[in-house]
Motif scaffolding. Structure first.
Motif, short mmCIF file in Angstrom:
data_model
loop_
_atom_site.label_atom_id
_atom_site.label_comp_id
_atom_site.label_asym_id
_atom_site.label_seq_id
_atom_site.Cartn_x
_atom_site.Cartn_y
_atom_site.Cartn_z
N PHE A 197 0.83 -1.20 0.00
CA PHE A 197 0.00 0.00 0.00
C PHE A 197 0.87 1.26 0.00
N PHE A 198 2.02 1.17 0.62
CA PHE A 198 2.94 2.32 0.60
C PHE A 198 3.36 2.61 -0.83
N PHE A 199 3.59 1.57 -1.61
CA PHE A 199 3.99 1.81 -2.99
C PHE A 199 2.82 2.37 -3.81
N ILE A 200 1.61 1.90 -3.53
CA ILE A 200 0.46 2.47 -4.23
C ILE A 200 0.34 3.96 -3.90
N GLY A 201 0.50 4.29 -2.62
CA GLY A 201 0.46 5.69 -2.23
C GLY A 201 1.55 6.49 -2.92
N GLY A 202 2.73 5.90 -3.04
CA GLY A 202 3.83 6.59 -3.71
C GLY A 202 3.55 6.81 -5.18
N LEU A 203 2.92 5.83 -5.80
CA LEU A 203 2.54 5.96 -7.20
C LEU A 203 1.59 7.14 -7.39
N ASN A 204 0.63 7.28 -6.47
CA ASN A 204 -0.27 8.43 -6.53
C ASN A 204 0.52 9.72 -6.50
N ALA A 205 1.57 9.75 -5.65
CA ALA A 205 2.36 10.97 -5.55
C ALA A 205 3.01 11.29 -6.88
N MET A 206 3.49 10.25 -7.57
CA MET A 206 4.11 10.48 -8.87
C MET A 206 3.09 11.08 -9.84
N LEU A 207 1.88 10.54 -9.81
CA LEU A 207 0.84 11.05 -10.72
C LEU A 207 0.51 12.50 -10.39
N MET A 208 0.49 12.82 -9.09
CA MET A 208 0.22 14.21 -8.72
C MET A 208 1.32 15.13 -9.20
N ARG A 209 2.57 14.69 -9.01
CA ARG A 209 3.67 15.57 -9.42
C ARG A 209 3.67 15.73 -10.93
N THR A 210 3.17 14.73 -11.67
CA THR A 210 3.06 14.89 -13.11
C THR A 210 2.13 16.04 -13.45
N GLU A 211 1.00 16.07 -12.78
CA GLU A 211 0.05 17.16 -13.02
C GLU A 211 0.68 18.52 -12.70
N ARG B 27 2.68 21.47 -14.83
CA ARG B 27 2.07 22.60 -15.50
C ARG B 27 1.19 23.38 -14.52
N PRO B 28 1.13 24.70 -14.67
CA PRO B 28 0.33 25.49 -13.72
C PRO B 28 -1.17 25.33 -13.91
N ILE B 29 -1.61 24.68 -14.98
CA ILE B 29 -3.04 24.53 -15.19
C ILE B 29 -3.30 23.06 -15.50
N GLU B 30 -4.49 22.56 -15.21
CA GLU B 30 -4.75 21.13 -15.36
C GLU B 30 -4.44 20.66 -16.78
N LYS B 31 -3.53 19.70 -16.89
CA LYS B 31 -3.20 19.11 -18.18
C LYS B 31 -3.36 17.60 -18.10
N ALA B 32 -2.74 17.01 -17.11
CA ALA B 32 -2.70 15.54 -17.05
C ALA B 32 -4.02 14.98 -16.54
N TRP B 33 -4.55 15.57 -15.47
CA TRP B 33 -5.78 15.06 -14.89
C TRP B 33 -6.77 16.19 -14.71
#
Ligand code: HEM
Ligand SMILES: [Cu+2]
Ligand SMILES: [Cu+2]
Lengths: 632, 285, 199
Positions: free
Chosen positions: A124-138, A141-147
């Motif tokens: 579950f820690f790795f799943i949580g970490g994956l979410n962090a990566m997805l957030m940092r991807t967004e 850019r200063p405006i919603e692009k990825a999600w």
């Protein structure tokens, strides 16, 4: 091991899949969910006030309830309670023996539970970490692009909730369960079935939390403030259920460890000989046993607000959002010390081993932990300085919050005293322990800004807070966790981890952790609020830098995984019984540790940190001839 | 323990303190004179100024503390490293009551001083420091009875600003006069938001059913950023706009012009309300 | 401590003396946890009552929920009696313990049943604003905790009847349950004062 062990019958694999195990639990859990959702629907029919909205929360909650019951019954947790009602004598033996299948079913051996926790919580820690990566991807850019913003907020909520839930037992789960009995000279925990239950509730909570994605997400952060969450979509039901389950689990973890440490210490294991890690566990257990029930109650109120339309938190019907904020943080602040205290214990446990010196100021360390434990119940309104409640009390909460830095400072003094004129060896566990102090120093000092009300008016709700708690949780707890992993895994898994990969992991993680989160203090100072999917364009350079660092930080976790897989599956170099030449009792038992740990309960002869003491007696006598008086 | 070894003890301590003093002598002026003026949230209002002073002082105090700890650690790494490659025991030091007492007294003194100073600035010198104080503020600036009331009404996901002393005039833009004490009355129509006017140094939660009051006194004119600082759902990140501090005449002219502009529409609408809470709902959402 | 502590027991169970200590201390910690659980409701009561948001604490205009005092007193009496009887049973000699434990069990179950009966004729519901919310939540969850404790009592009865556990453990177990019941009784007194008298 005792001679009367039940002989292990070897059966074909398919046959072993049938019975009380994880698979049965999953099947019954899913079946229970469908049944419960139907039953819940039937209950709600005819009560129009329950169906006043576009979703049936009664169905959702009853569904989750039945799913959990199915899961536990499938794992075999119902057998013992029913047997007890019929007056059957308790026995543990058949829950402790067996081969690898033990790891996938109800097992009351504390060492199996420890390893279940290590991998379960780790996933579950790795799943949580994956979410962090997805957030940092967004946030590149200063405006919603990825999600879209809703999905981004669900990522924030999922990351935060998952991390908080899972890392609450990040150290007490794997290492508390595995090593506390070994360190105090006991054969098992006080309540072995409860111990198994605490673990098996954890995956249920994690899976239920993730089911939120299917029911509208959880776009309200880990704090789930009312009324936003109370009015939210079906994902809230998942959040509430998951939090209730994990809080029950934490309460029981605390209860079990607390009782174990008090009653089951071997003769001679006096309070002043107790390893400092065990003291950390003890202080954390008290917090868990007292704070987690408040979370259960709070979440139950949310549940009732949603499913029975009570109005605890709805101002428009006589409730108050402030009630939620008070109750949540009354749990929430002790919770952050549930995350911090085990880390203190780990690093102070590691330092003496690799400085070859006694722990400097043992009593001060204990006082520090107990002080933090007591004070942590008196500070919760520092999260609410600008909320408009009890403005007159702000100086009081400012004072109590700043007082906590005194006992926390003790831990630093212990470390400095222990390093003084030492013989420092920079092994991997030691590196993580030392990094802990650097990170926690920054995390703790940034907390002083937040405790000062004028400064908090600037920083509250901004990325400054976000950087602060990542420094304490990720920089503190997670670094301590990896220190413990590298320190104790040779005993737990019986293999040596590759040192080169471990050092690469450490340096990548340490450097890029700081590069990720240090700039976020600046982002907060420059006016970037938390939990935003879009930000002011002039902050883009800063955020891009952070995102790239975060990706490398994420990569460092893959290095760790690779090391684990390599060492565990391919290299398989057997570990020495006591590779660090530690005086800890847990290192004096054979590897792999026998089912009942000690053939005879040892008699403790001296403290665990008496390095360099001339003529220090061996830690314990493992074949005591005569029985001394009970040591406690 | 040999005499040579014990003779070394004071030398280590003195060296560490010397290194630390040098580092602090470099860092402290840099923080106060170079970094300080740039620390948030600037100097636009007296409240913002008090927050910046707090941030400068805390940085100037905490960085030396961090430097002391880091110096000690790094010094130990270099000097107390095991150079033999084997396992050698260090001296069995179990603690020193004097040092521990000194540490407790020192940290205790710093902490108490911080708490006293923090309370003093909060209550006496900055009157709540721009933070929301709820419906009955305790830290009131002089002349607060004559403060210009501005109601800040949050909803998903927009701000409305209302000027009760100007006939309840409402606007989606925020402007306040300079050198005038302004009392923000922050509330919400739906869920909890937080009104954050960055350069003004104002942050106050907008809680449904609550009147959260924050005072501010602008020193000079200019623009400021408005953000929502409490997660409020889908478009939380977009509850951002720019506000203005105007001179008093410009402020009055702005209101007059805006009223005239709105008059065309306003005559078809209900008069401005003075109650900002929806009728009790059984359940919203 | 007797010698058996130092050798493994065949069925993997710790010596009765240790189990007894564990269950006694465990009950105390559990009681503390239960106490903190209900502190949340205690706090909710006082907080919402003090805030009285929109004047809705006592319910919607012209509809002020009032639970029946008769049920309230009856539940209170049953809970107090159950705790007292369990406590007494813990002090009785083994042969009479069984009767005491069964009596305490029945009293607890009676309290739960009375609570259900009260709910079915309450005259108001969870949607009736502040006080009603706290009333329904507190009493409902209290009944749930009482039911759980009743299960525990039932295992004690089963132990005393069969040969499930050693006498030392039985004595400790009933003492442990009675401790939890006493704490629950304390919570019930607080609930009665707040929910029926203070309102
Ligand atoms: C690779 C490392 C990590 C990265 C890059 C990361 C990144 C983030 C980001 C971008 C946010 C959202 C901030 C916001 O918009 O408010 C966040 C929030 C959060 N993170 Fe992490 N994180 C990491 C590790 C962790 C760990 C290890 C923990 C805890 C054990 C943790 C706990 C939290 C919590 C509690 C929140 C708050 C969620 C909320 O606002 O409700 N994070 N993190
Ligand atoms: Cu806190
Ligand atoms: Cu908002």
């Amino acid at each position: 091991m005792s001679a009367t062990a039940i002989p292990v019958v070897r059966r074909p694999v398919w046959r072993r899949l049938i019975g009380f195990n994880m698979l049965t639990g999953l099947v019954l859990g899913i079946a229970g969910w469908f049944l419960g959702a139907w039953v819940g629907g039937q209950i709600a029919v005819g009560h129009d006030y329950l169906l006043g909205t576009d979703q049936n929360d009664v169905g959702a909650f009853v569904g989750y309830l039945f799913a959990v019951i199915g899961w536990l019954v499938g794992l075999g947790f119902a057998n013992y309670p029913i047997g007890r009602l019929l007056g059957r004598p308790p026995t543990l033996r058949h829950h402790e023996l067996g081969g690898w299948t033990r790891y996938f079913r109800l097992c009351t051996d504390h060492k199996v539970v420890g390893i279940q926790y290590l991998f379960g919580v780790g996933i579950f820690f790795f799943i949580g970490g994956l979410n962090a990566m997805l957030m940092r991807t967004e946030l590149l850019r200063p405006i919603e692009k990825a999600w879209p913003s809703g999905q981004y907020l669900t990522l924030v909520g999922l990351h935060g909730t998952m991390m908080i839930m899972m890392t609450s037992a990040f150290i007490l789960g794997p290492f508390g369960n595995y090593f506390v009995p070994l360190m105090i000279g006991a054969r098992r925990m006080a309540f072995p079935r409860v111990e198994a239950l605490t673990f098996w509730l954890t995956p249920a909570a994690g899976l239920i939390l993730m089911s939120a994605i299917a029911f509208g997400g959880l776009p309200f952060g880990w704090t789930g403030y009312a009324p936003l969450a109370v009015e939210g979509r079906g994902g809230v039901d998942a959040y509430v259920t998951a939090f209730i389950l994990i809080a029950i689990s934490l309460t029981l973890v605390g209860l079990n460890l607390l009782v174990t440490i008090v009653t089951m210490r071997a003769p001679g294991m006096t309070w002043t000989r107790l390893p400092i890690f065990v003291w950390g566990v003890l202080a954390t257990s008290v917090l868990m046993a007292l704070a987690a029930p408040v979370l259960v109650a709070t979440m139950t109120m949310v549940l009732m607000d949603r499913a029975a339309n009570t109005s605890y938190f709805l101002a428009s019907a006589g409730g108050s959002p402030y009630l939620y904020e008070n109750l949540f943080w009354f749990f929430g602040h002790p919770e952050v010390y549930i995350l911090a205290l085990p880390g203190f214990g780990i690093v102070l446990e590691i330092l003496p081993v690799f400085t070859r010196k006694p722990l400097w100021g043992y009593r001060l360390a204990v006082a520090g932990m107990v002080g933090v434990m007591l004070l942590s119940f008196m500070v919760w309104q520092h999260h609410l300085f600008v909320s408009g409640m009890n403005a007159g009390l702000r100086p009081f909460y400012m004072l109590t919050t700043e007082l906590i830095s005194i006992p926390t400072g003790f831990i630093f003094l212990n470390a400095m005293g222990t390093l003084w004129r030492a013989q420092i060896r920079f092994t991997v566990p030691m590196l993580f322990a030392l990094a802990f102090f650097f990170n926690f120093l920054i995390g703790g000092l940034s907390g002083v800004f937040l405790s000062d009300v004028p400064s908090d008016v600037t920083t509250h709700g901004s990325y400054f807070v976000m950087a602060h708690f990542h420094y304490t949780i990720m920089g503190g707890l997670v670094f301590a966790f990896f220190g413990a992993v590298y320190y104790w895994l040779p005993k737990m898994l019986g293999v040596v981890l590759n040192e080169t990969l471990a050092k690469i992991h450490f340096w990548l993680m340490f450097v890029f952790f700081n590069l990720t989160f240090m700039p976020l203090f600046a982002a907060g100072f420059l006016g970037m609020p938390r939990r935003v999917s879009a930000y002011a364009p002039h902050l883009q350079v800063l955020n891009d830098f952070v995102s790239v660092s975060a990706f490398v930080l994420g990569f460092s976790m893959l290095v760790f995984l690779a090391n684990l897989v390599w060492s565990l599956v391919f290299a398989r170099i057997p570990a020495a019984e006591n590779p660090w030449a530690s005086r800890g009792l847990e290192w004096q038992v054979p590897t792999p540790v026998p089912v009942e740990n000690f053939e005879r309960i040892p008699v403790i002869r001296s403290g665990p940190y008496e390095y360099g003491v001339p003529n220090a007696p061996a830690v314990a006598d493992f074949t005591p001839a005569a029985l001394p008086a009970a040591g406690s | 323990m040999t005499t040579a070894a014990s003779a070394q003890i004071p030398r280590h301590g003195i060296r560490i303190v010397l290194i630390w003093l040098v580092l602090t002598a470099i860092a402290a002026p840099l923080i106060v004179f170079v970094l300080g003026p740039h620390l948030p949230p600037g100097n636009m209002t007296s409240e913002a100024g008090s927050q910046r002073d707090a941030n400068v002082l805390l940085t100037a105090l905490l960085v030396p503390i961090a430097l002391l700890v880091v110096t000690f650690f790094v010094y130990s790494f270099v000097v107390f490293r095991n150079r033999t490659g084997g396992i050698v025991d260090g001296p069995p030091l179990f603690g020193d009551a004097g040092v521990q007492l000194l540490w407790i007294v020192l940290t205790g003194a710093i902490v108490l001083a911080l708490a006293v100073w923090g309370s003093y600035t909060l209550i006496v010198s900055s009157h709540g420091a721009g933070g929301g104080q709820g419906p009955s503020p305790v830290d009131q600036p002089k002349g607060h009875e004559h403060a210009l009331p501005v109601q800040v009404i949050a909803q998903q996901w927009e701000w409305t600003f209302r000027y009760p002393t100007y006939g309840g005039f409402e606007s989606r833009d925020l402007a306040i006069p300079d050198n005038t004490l302004v009392a923000f009355h922050v509330t919400s129509l739906d869920i909890t938001h937080s009104f954050w006017a960055y350069e003004l140094g104002v942050k106050a939660d907008a809680v449904p059913g609550v009147d959260d009051i924050a005072y501010v006194n602008a020193r000079h004119t200019g623009f400021f950023q408005i953000r929502c600082a409490e997660l409020c759902g889908l478009w939380h990140a977009h509850m951002a706009k720019k506000g203005r501090v105007l001179s008093l005449p410009a402020f009055q002219a702005w209101i007059k012009a805006a009223k005239q502009k709105n008059a065309v529409v306003q005559k078809y609408l209900a008069p401005y309300s003075d109650v900002y809470f929806p009728a009790p709902l059984r359940r919203a959402g | 401590m007797d010698a058996s502590v130092h050798t493994a027991l065949p069925d993997g169970v710790e010596p009765a003396e240790l189990l007894a200590r564990n269950v006694r201390l465990g009950a105390r910690v559990w009681a503390a946890s239960v106490g903190f659980f209900f502190v949340a409701f205690f706090f909710a009561f006082l907080y919402l009552r003090a805030l009285d948001t929109n004047g809705l604490w006592r319910g919607w205009p012209h509809h002020h929920p009032t639970p029946s005092m008769g049920f309230g007193v009856a539940i209170l009496v049953c809970v107090l009696a159950s705790a007292a009887v369990a406590r007494a049973a813990a002090m009785l000699e083994p042969t009479r313990r069984r009767v005491g434990a069964i009596a305490a069990l029945l009293l607890s179950l009676a309290a739960v049943a009375l609570q259900c009966a009260q709910f079915s004729s309450l005259g108001f519901g969870p949607t009736d604003a502040g006080y009603a919310s706290v009333f329904v939540g507190w009493t409902g969850l209290f009944a749930l905790f009482l039911l759980g404790t009743a299960y525990w009592l039932a295992t004690v009865v089963a132990d005393v009847s069969g040969d499930g556990a050693s006498p030392a453990f039985q004595a400790a177990a009933i003492e442990a349950v009675s401790f939890v019941l006493i704490v629950l009784a304390g919570i019930e007194i607080a609930a009665f004062i707040l929910l029926y008298l203070v309102v």
